[in-house]
Motif scaffolding. Structure first.
Motif, PDB file in Angstrom:
ATOM      1  N   VAL A 114       6.378   1.330  -9.481  1.00  0.00           N
ATOM      2  CA  VAL A 114       6.704   0.255  -8.349  1.00  0.00           C
ATOM      3  C   VAL A 114       6.185  -1.172  -8.905  1.00  0.00           C
ATOM      4  O   VAL A 114       6.979  -2.091  -8.708  1.00  0.00           O
ATOM      5  N   ILE A 115       5.032  -1.337  -9.497  1.00  0.00           N
ATOM      6  CA  ILE A 115       4.662  -2.543 -10.002  1.00  0.00           C
ATOM      7  C   ILE A 115       5.868  -2.985 -11.037  1.00  0.00           C
ATOM      8  O   ILE A 115       6.342  -4.224 -11.071  1.00  0.00           O
ATOM      9  N   GLU A 116       6.331  -2.291 -12.013  1.00  0.00           N
ATOM     10  CA  GLU A 116       7.228  -2.609 -12.830  1.00  0.00           C
ATOM     11  C   GLU A 116       8.478  -2.909 -12.074  1.00  0.00           C
ATOM     12  O   GLU A 116       8.988  -4.020 -12.541  1.00  0.00           O
ATOM     13  N   GLY A 117       9.101  -2.277 -11.002  1.00  0.00           N
ATOM     14  CA  GLY A 117      10.286  -2.628 -10.340  1.00  0.00           C
ATOM     15  C   GLY A 117       9.998  -4.007  -9.739  1.00  0.00           C
ATOM     16  O   GLY A 117      10.689  -4.644  -9.767  1.00  0.00           O
ATOM     17  N   TYR A 118       8.768  -4.105  -9.287  1.00  0.00           N
ATOM     18  CA  TYR A 118       8.452  -5.528  -8.354  1.00  0.00           C
ATOM     19  C   TYR A 118       8.829  -6.691  -9.188  1.00  0.00           C
ATOM     20  O   TYR A 118       9.431  -7.661  -8.776  1.00  0.00           O
ATOM     21  N   ARG A 119       8.234  -6.331 -10.513  1.00  0.00           N
ATOM     22  CA  ARG A 119       8.520  -7.532 -11.470  1.00  0.00           C
ATOM     23  C   ARG A 119       9.741  -7.589 -11.940  1.00  0.00           C
ATOM     24  O   ARG A 119      10.002  -8.767 -11.933  1.00  0.00           O
ATOM     25  N   LYS A 120      10.596  -6.666 -12.171  1.00  0.00           N
ATOM     26  CA  LYS A 120      11.849  -6.723 -12.512  1.00  0.00           C
ATOM     27  C   LYS A 120      12.672  -7.678 -11.205  1.00  0.00           C
ATOM     28  O   LYS A 120      13.491  -8.435 -11.502  1.00  0.00           O
ATOM     29  N   ALA A 121      12.305  -7.248 -10.068  1.00  0.00           N
ATOM     30  CA  ALA A 121      13.259  -7.743  -8.908  1.00  0.00           C
ATOM     31  C   ALA A 121      12.832  -9.077  -8.829  1.00  0.00           C
ATOM     32  O   ALA A 121      13.679  -9.965  -8.241  1.00  0.00           O
ATOM     33  N   LEU A 122      11.475  -9.500  -8.735  1.00  0.00           N
ATOM     34  CA  LEU A 122      10.921 -10.679  -8.142  1.00  0.00           C
ATOM     35  C   LEU A 122      11.198 -11.673  -9.472  1.00  0.00           C
ATOM     36  O   LEU A 122      11.268 -12.928  -9.346  1.00  0.00           O
ATOM     37  N   LEU A 123      10.552 -11.286 -10.504  1.00  0.00           N
ATOM     38  CA  LEU A 123      10.362 -12.125 -11.729  1.00  0.00           C
ATOM     39  C   LEU A 123      11.604 -12.195 -12.816  1.00  0.00           C
ATOM     40  O   LEU A 123      11.771 -13.408 -13.416  1.00  0.00           O
ATOM     41  N   TYR A 124      12.218 -11.283 -12.849  1.00  0.00           N
ATOM     42  CA  TYR A 124      13.227 -11.148 -14.071  1.00  0.00           C
ATOM     43  C   TYR A 124      14.612 -11.133 -13.421  1.00  0.00           C
ATOM     44  O   TYR A 124      15.633 -11.174 -14.109  1.00  0.00           O
ATOM     45  N   GLY A 125      14.905 -11.119 -12.254  1.00  0.00           N
ATOM     46  CA  GLY A 125      16.368 -10.974 -11.737  1.00  0.00           C
ATOM     47  C   GLY A 125      16.766  -9.731 -11.871  1.00  0.00           C
ATOM     48  O   GLY A 125      18.113  -9.646 -11.979  1.00  0.00           O
ATOM     49  N   ASP A 126      16.136  -8.573 -12.297  1.00  0.00           N
ATOM     50  CA  ASP A 126      16.850  -7.380 -12.747  1.00  0.00           C
ATOM     51  C   ASP A 126      16.773  -6.284 -11.538  1.00  0.00           C
ATOM     52  O   ASP A 126      15.736  -6.410 -10.792  1.00  0.00           O
ATOM     53  N   ALA A 127      17.614  -5.250 -11.582  1.00  0.00           N
ATOM     54  CA  ALA A 127      17.245  -4.122 -10.766  1.00  0.00           C
ATOM     55  C   ALA A 127      16.285  -3.275 -11.332  1.00  0.00           C
ATOM     56  O   ALA A 127      16.224  -3.231 -12.462  1.00  0.00           O
ATOM     57  N   PRO A 128      15.633  -2.694 -10.442  1.00  0.00           N
ATOM     58  CA  PRO A 128      14.318  -1.770 -10.944  1.00  0.00           C
ATOM     59  C   PRO A 128      15.134  -0.679 -11.702  1.00  0.00           C
ATOM     60  O   PRO A 128      16.157  -0.287 -11.506  1.00  0.00           O
ATOM     61  N   ASP A 129      14.508  -0.169 -12.793  1.00  0.00           N
ATOM     62  CA  ASP A 129      14.851   0.956 -13.580  1.00  0.00           C
ATOM     63  C   ASP A 129      15.189   2.291 -12.580  1.00  0.00           C
ATOM     64  O   ASP A 129      14.238   2.821 -11.946  1.00  0.00           O
ATOM     65  N   ALA A 130      16.349   2.673 -12.349  1.00  0.00           N
ATOM     66  CA  ALA A 130      16.561   3.705 -11.584  1.00  0.00           C
ATOM     67  C   ALA A 130      16.218   5.193 -11.786  1.00  0.00           C
ATOM     68  O   ALA A 130      15.373   5.502 -10.802  1.00  0.00           O
ATOM     69  N   ALA A 188      16.979 -13.457  -6.892  1.00  0.00           N
ATOM     70  CA  ALA A 188      17.586 -12.993  -5.880  1.00  0.00           C
ATOM     71  C   ALA A 188      17.536 -11.846  -5.552  1.00  0.00           C
ATOM     72  O   ALA A 188      18.093 -11.345  -4.592  1.00  0.00           O
ATOM     73  N   THR A 189      17.008 -10.926  -6.641  1.00  0.00           N
ATOM     74  CA  THR A 189      17.364  -9.379  -6.446  1.00  0.00           C
ATOM     75  C   THR A 189      15.935  -9.042  -5.889  1.00  0.00           C
ATOM     76  O   THR A 189      15.480  -7.766  -5.668  1.00  0.00           O
ATOM     77  N   PHE A 190      15.137  -9.870  -4.963  1.00  0.00           N
ATOM     78  CA  PHE A 190      13.758  -9.624  -4.540  1.00  0.00           C
ATOM     79  C   PHE A 190      13.858  -8.224  -3.464  1.00  0.00           C
ATOM     80  O   PHE A 190      12.924  -7.754  -2.891  1.00  0.00           O
ATOM     81  N   LEU A 191      15.382  -8.222  -2.870  1.00  0.00           N
ATOM     82  CA  LEU A 191      15.383  -7.309  -1.667  1.00  0.00           C
ATOM     83  C   LEU A 191      15.039  -5.727  -2.274  1.00  0.00           C
ATOM     84  O   LEU A 191      14.842  -4.851  -1.583  1.00  0.00           O
ATOM     85  N   TRP A 192      15.069  -5.570  -3.472  1.00  0.00           N
ATOM     86  CA  TRP A 192      14.956  -4.306  -4.210  1.00  0.00           C
ATOM     87  C   TRP A 192      13.497  -3.819  -3.770  1.00  0.00           C
ATOM     88  O   TRP A 192      12.963  -2.764  -3.956  1.00  0.00           O
ATOM     89  N   ALA A 193      12.514  -5.056  -3.589  1.00  0.00           N
ATOM     90  CA  ALA A 193      11.175  -4.564  -3.307  1.00  0.00           C
ATOM     91  C   ALA A 193      11.018  -3.800  -2.210  1.00  0.00           C
ATOM     92  O   ALA A 193      10.171  -2.944  -2.155  1.00  0.00           O
ATOM     93  N   LEU A 194      11.832  -3.732  -1.085  1.00  0.00           N
ATOM     94  CA  LEU A 194      11.726  -2.839   0.105  1.00  0.00           C
ATOM     95  C   LEU A 194      11.643  -1.342  -0.166  1.00  0.00           C
ATOM     96  O   LEU A 194      10.618  -0.672   0.008  1.00  0.00           O
ATOM     97  N   PRO A 195      12.788  -0.736  -0.919  1.00  0.00           N
ATOM     98  CA  PRO A 195      12.688   0.656  -1.323  1.00  0.00           C
ATOM     99  C   PRO A 195      11.448   0.782  -1.933  1.00  0.00           C
ATOM    100  O   PRO A 195      10.608   2.057  -1.837  1.00  0.00           O
ATOM    101  N   LEU A 196      10.828   0.035  -2.892  1.00  0.00           N
ATOM    102  CA  LEU A 196       9.693   0.250  -3.728  1.00  0.00           C
ATOM    103  C   LEU A 196       8.302   0.137  -2.701  1.00  0.00           C
ATOM    104  O   LEU A 196       7.445   1.097  -3.035  1.00  0.00           O
ATOM    105  N   LEU A 197       8.509  -0.754  -1.675  1.00  0.00           N
ATOM    106  CA  LEU A 197       7.341  -0.829  -0.703  1.00  0.00           C
ATOM    107  C   LEU A 197       7.208   0.633  -0.047  1.00  0.00           C
ATOM    108  O   LEU A 197       6.130   0.880   0.112  1.00  0.00           O
ATOM    109  N   ALA A 198       8.149   1.248   0.250  1.00  0.00           N
ATOM    110  CA  ALA A 198       8.052   2.531   0.828  1.00  0.00           C
ATOM    111  C   ALA A 198       7.455   3.386   0.023  1.00  0.00           C
ATOM    112  O   ALA A 198       6.943   4.485   0.050  1.00  0.00           O
ATOM    113  N   ILE A 199       7.822   3.740  -1.431  1.00  0.00           N
ATOM    114  CA  ILE A 199       7.304   4.450  -2.308  1.00  0.00           C
ATOM    115  C   ILE A 199       5.729   4.154  -2.472  1.00  0.00           C
ATOM    116  O   ILE A 199       5.049   4.858  -2.290  1.00  0.00           O
ATOM    117  N   GLN A 200       5.365   2.781  -2.550  1.00  0.00           N
ATOM    118  CA  GLN A 200       4.002   2.573  -2.633  1.00  0.00           C
ATOM    119  C   GLN A 200       3.290   2.993  -1.307  1.00  0.00           C
ATOM    120  O   GLN A 200       2.187   3.555  -1.393  1.00  0.00           O
TER     121      GLN A 200
END
Ligand code: ADP
Ligand code: MG
Lengths: 299, 399
Positions: free
Chosen positions: A251-267, A177-189
Motif C-alpha cells: 500500500v505504501i509503495e503504491g501511494y509513493r508510486k502514484a503520488l510522487l513518481y507518476g507511476d501505476a502501483p505494481d499490479a 496525475a496518477t494519484f487516483l490510484w490511491a483510492l483502491p489502495l485506500l480500500a486495502i489499507q
C-alpha cells in the motif's frame, strides 16, 4: 385478555415437563447454540448502528479537540517529528535513495499510513475492553466499537493529508496525475487495518494482558514496514511473501508510486495485498463474531 | 420452526445458560498454564448452570412478574432476552423493539450527555431522529431531569441515572419492556410513577417482564407470575399463585435456619379462634396466640410477637414484658378482632432482655409457623397501586 393468558399457561404445561419433574442434567446436544451469520442481517444491523458509530467517534474527537491546539498537535506533530528523525537518520546517515522525490515527502507518505494503522490498532484493541459495562446494557453489533476508533483515525489521517498538501507546496512539487490510484489502495489499507483491530479488540477482552504487547508491536512495526525505506530494500524473492503478511508494504509503495513518481502501483503486489487484506478482514470478522457471543459473560 | 409471531411475543425454547464456576482471570499466561494442564489430560474447567431448560411463551400485551431469590437467574434471563447475552443452548425469540432497564447505570454512554444518550438509544431501537424528538420532552419531563439533561450521564446520581434509564426504556414505545430490580433506587414517589407508567404501557399493549423483590409491586402490575428457583421455572401461573408459592418457600427457609445455643427457645405455639379450634381463624373475630418458652434464663425480658405475609416485614408487631424464672413459661395474647383478611400468614416471635441498649438477644426474631385466616378477600386496588400490607378494615358504605 385473561382468557388469553390462561390458554398460554395451559399450552405451556402441555408441552413442558410437569411442575416438579426433574430437569434433565444437560441440554440435548442438538440444541446447543451455534452462531449463524446471515450477511444481509449483519449488514442491516451495522447500518442501523451508524448513529452509535458516529457518536462514539464524536465523543473521542471531542475529548481530544476540546483543547484545539493540543488535539491538532496530536494528529500532526507525531508524524512530523518522526518524519524529521527519519530524514536525519535514514536520509542523511543511512542515505536511502528516493530518486526524484524529496526524502521527507517519501517518508511522510509512509508515516500517514503507519500512523493510521497504529492508531486504529492501539485504540481499537482496547475499544471493547474499555466499554465492557456498556456491552452489558444495550444490544448492538459489537464491531461498531473498533469501527468507531478507525473513524477517529481516519479524521487524523485527513488532517495528515492536509499537511501533506502543504509539504508539496514547500517542496515545490505537485502530486502526480496518477494519484487516483490511491483510492483502491485506500480500500486495502482500511480492510487490513479493520481486520487487525477486530481480532485484537476481542483478544484483549479474553486475554487482558495482550494489551501490554501493543507498544512492542507498534515500535517494531514502524521499522518492519517500509515506512522509512522503499519496499525494494526487502529481498526480491521475499517481497511477495512479505506483502502477503503485511499488505501495508504494498500500500505504501503504491501511494509513493502514484503520488510522487507518476507511476501505476505494481499490479502483482497490489493484488497480493488486496487478497491478503481481504483474508484478514473476513477472517478477523468471523473470529470476532464467534467470540462476541461470550463477551457479556466475562464482562 | 420460525413461525411469524406478532410483535411483542417472547418465546424461549429449552434455554440453557452456564457460567464458569472456577475463578478464571482473563490473562494470556493463565491460558498457557491451562493449555499445558489440558495436554496432561486435566480439563480443569468447572461450569455451573445459571439457567436450565427455560420454556416461556409470552404473548403480546402480557405482563409477567419474574420472581425468585438472589442468584436464581432472573437478570441472566433478562440479559438473554435483550440479546446482550447468548444462551448456551436453546432458542430465544423476542419480536419487536425491546426497551430494557437492567442495570442502574442509565442509557448507553456515561461520557455522553443525557440528551445524546436519548437519541442514541432511540437510534439503536431503530427509531428515526424525528420520532425520538417527538417523545423527547415526555422523557425529560418524566425523568425530572430539567437542566441536567445536557450534562454528562456519568455525573448523574444513581437515582437520576435510573430515572433516565427508565424513562428512555418506557417512552420510546418498545414492544417489549424489561425491567430488572433497579426501581428500588428511586424514591417512593418516583417508584409509584414508574409503576403507573408500566401500567399505561401495558394497557397500550406492550409486553412487560418485571423483576422485583417488592412483591406487592409485582402483584400490582403483573397478571402472570414466573417463579425461578436455582435456574429453573418452579411455577408459571397466575400472579397470585406464583407469589403464594414463592412466599411459602421464603418462610419455610427462614424457619429452617435453626437458632441453637440461644438462652430461650420457643417450645410450643398455638393460634386458635374463638371456639378453641386452631384450624378456623376468622377475620374480625377473636384470636388467641399462646406461646410456651423454655430455657435457663432468669429475669425480665420483652417478648415480641408479629405477623407477616410473605416477606419478613411484619404487618403488625406487639410486645409484652415477661419474667422468666428458669423454667417453662406460658404466655397467651388475646386479639379481640383479628384485622387480617383471608390468606396465609406467618407468626414471628423474639425475646430480648430489658434495659440493654445492645438489645441482648435471648431468642432472635424468627418465624414460628404459619396459620390460615378465613374471611373476606380484600377488594382489588386499581392496577399499579401497591398495597403495603393486607389489613382488614371493618367498614360500611352508604349511598
Ligand atoms: N458473568 C457471570 N459470570 C459468572 N457467573 C455469573 C455471571 N452472571 C451471573 N452469574 C451467576 O449466575 C447466577 C444467576 O445470576 P443472576 O441472573 O444475576 O441472578 P438474579 O438476577 O436472579 O439474582 C448466579 O449464581 C450468578 O453468580
Ligand atoms: Mg439480578
Amino acid at each position: 385478555m385473561g382468557g388469553q393468558r390462561a390458554q398460554v399457561i395451559d399450552e405451556q404445561q402441555d408441552r413442558a415437563a410437569p411442575p416438579g419433574a426433574p430437569v434433565p442434567a444437560g441440554p440435548p446436544p442438538e440444541l446447543v447454540f451455534k452462531r449463524r451469520l446471515r450477511p444481509l442481517q449483519v449488514a442491516h444491523e451495522l447500518w442501523a448502528a451508524r448513529e452509535l458509530v458516529r457518536a462514539l467517534a464524536e465523543r473521542d474527537l471531542r475529548a481530544r479537540y476540546k483543547q484545539a491546539v493540543l488535539g491538532f498537535a496530536w494528529a500532526v506533530l507525531t508524524p512530523l517529528a518522526l518524519c524529521a528523525i527519519f530524514t536525519l537518520v535514514f536520509h542523511r546517515a543511512v542515505k536511502i535513495e528516493t530518486g526524484a522525490a524529496p526524502y521527507t515527502l517519501f517518508a511522510y507518505v509512509g508515516l500517514i499510513v503507519w500512523q493510521f494503522f497504529s492508531n486504529t490498532m492501539n485504540q481499537g484493541a482496547l475499544s471493547l475492553a474499555n466499554n465492557l459495562s456498556l456491552l452489558n446494557k444495550v444490544y448492538c453489533p459489537r464491531e461498531v466499537f473498533p469501527l468507531a476508533t478507525m473513524l477517529v483515525a481516519t479524521v487524523d489521517m485527513v488532517i495528515g493529508i492536509g499537511v501533506l498538501g502543504l509539504m508539496f507546496l514547500v517542496f515545490w512539487t505537485a502530486p502526480a496525475a496518477t494519484f487516483l490510484w490511491a483510492l483502491p489502495l485506500l480500500a486495502i489499507q482500511f480492510a487490513f487495518t479493520y481486520g487487525i483491530a477486530l481480532i485484537l479488540s476481542v483478544a484483549v477482552v479474553y486475554l487482558r494482558d495482550v494489551r501490554h504487547l501493543l507498544p512492542i508491536i507498534t515500535q517494531m512495526g514502524v521499522f518492519a514496514t517500509p515506512v522509512a525505506y522503499p519496499l525494494a530494500k526487502i529481498p526480491q524473492r521475499l517481497q511477495e511473501i512479505y506483502v502477503g503478511i503485511n499488505p501495508l508494504g504494498a500500500v505504501i509503495e503504491g501511494y509513493r508510486k502514484a503520488l510522487l513518481y507518476g507511476d501505476a502501483p505494481d499490479a502483482r503486489m497490489t493484488l497480493i495485498a488486496a487478497a491478503s487484506s481481504l483474508v484478514f478482514l473476513v477472517g478477523g470478522y468471523l473470529v470476532f463474531k464467534k467470540l462476541e457471543t461470550g463477551i457479556a459473560d466475562v464482562a | 420452526m420460525s413461525r411469524d409471531y406478532p410483535l411483542g411475543t417472547i418465546r424461549t425454547e429449552q434455554v440453557w445458560k452456564r457460567f464458569r464456576a472456577d475463578q478464571q482471570r482473563m490473562l494470556l499466561r493463565d491460558r498457557v498454564d491451562q493449555m499445558a494442564r489440558r495436554l496432561r489430560g486435566d480439563r480443569g474447567e468447572d461450569w455451573r448452570w445459571a439457567l436450565r431448560d427455560i420454556n416461556l411463551h409470552i404473548e403480546p400485551g402480557e405482563s409477567v412478574g419474574l420472581i425468585g431469590s438472589n442468584g436464581s437467574g432472573k437478570s441472566t434471563l433478562l440479559k438473554m432476552l435483550t440479546r446482550v447475552m447468548y444462551p448456551y443452548a436453546g432458542v430465544i425469540d423476542v419480536r419487536g423493539r425491546i426497551g430494557a432497564l437492567i442495570e442502574i447505570r442509565a442509557g448507553i454512554h456515561p461520557d455522553l450527555t443525557g440528551r445524546e444518550n436519548i437519541y442514541l438509544f432511540g437510534a439503536l431501537l431503530g427509531l428515526k431522529r424525528r420520532e425520538v424528538a417527538g417523545r423527547f420532552d415526555d422523557i425529560v419531563e418524566f425523568a425530572r431531569l430539567g437542566g441536567a439533561i445536557d450534562r454528562q450521564v456519568k455525573f448523574y446520581s444513581s437515582g437520576m441515572q435510573m430515572r433516565l434509564g427508565f424513562a428512555v426504556a418506557a417512552y420510546l414505545e418498545p414492544h417489549v419492556l424489561l425491567v430488572d430490580e433497579v426501581l428500588a433506587v428511586g424514591d417512593a414517589v418516583f417508584q409509584q410513577r414508574c409503576l403507573d407508567r408500566m401500567r399505561e404501557v401495558a394497557e397500550q399493549g406492550t409486553t412487560i417482564v418485571f423483576v422485583s423483590h417488592d412483591l406487592p409491586a409485582v402483584q400490582s402490575i403483573c397478571r402472570r407470575g414466573v417463579w425461578l428457583e436455582q435456574g429453573t421455572v418452579r411455577v408459571d401461573a397466575g400472579i397470585k399463585d406464583a407469589l403464594a408459592g414463592y412466599r411459602d418457600s421464603i418462610e419455610a427457609q427462614s424457619e429452617a435456619s435453626a437458632r441453637v445455643g440461644e438462652p430461650l427457645q420457643l417450645l410450643k405455639y398455638e393460634v386458635r379462634g374463638e371456639d378453641g379450634d386452631a384450624t378456623t381463624l376468622h377475620t374480625d373475630e377473636p384470636v388467641t396466640v399462646e406461646l410456651t418458652l423454655g430455657g435457663d434464663y432468669r429475669g425480665d425480658a420483652t417478648l415480641h410477637l408479629g405477623v407477616s405475609e410473605g416477606t419478613s416485614s411484619p404487618i403488625f408487631q406487639i410486645s409484652h414484658e415477661i419474667r422468666m424464672t428458669g423454667g417453662d413459661h406460658r404466655v397467651a395474647c388475646v386479639i379481640p378482632r383479628l384485622p387480617l383478611p383471608r390468606g396465609r400468614y406467618t407468626l414471628w416471635t423474639g425475646v430480648y432482655s430489658i434495659g440493654r441498649t445492645d438489645g441482648g438477644t435471648l431468642m432472635s426474631w424468627h418465624s414460628a409457623g404459619q396459620f390460615d385466616v378465613f374471611g373476606p378477600m380484600l377488594d382489588t386496588p386499581p392496577r399499579a397501586v401497591v398495597m403495603a400490607a393486607p389489613v382488614f378494615v371493618p367498614h360500611q358504605w352508604e349511598d
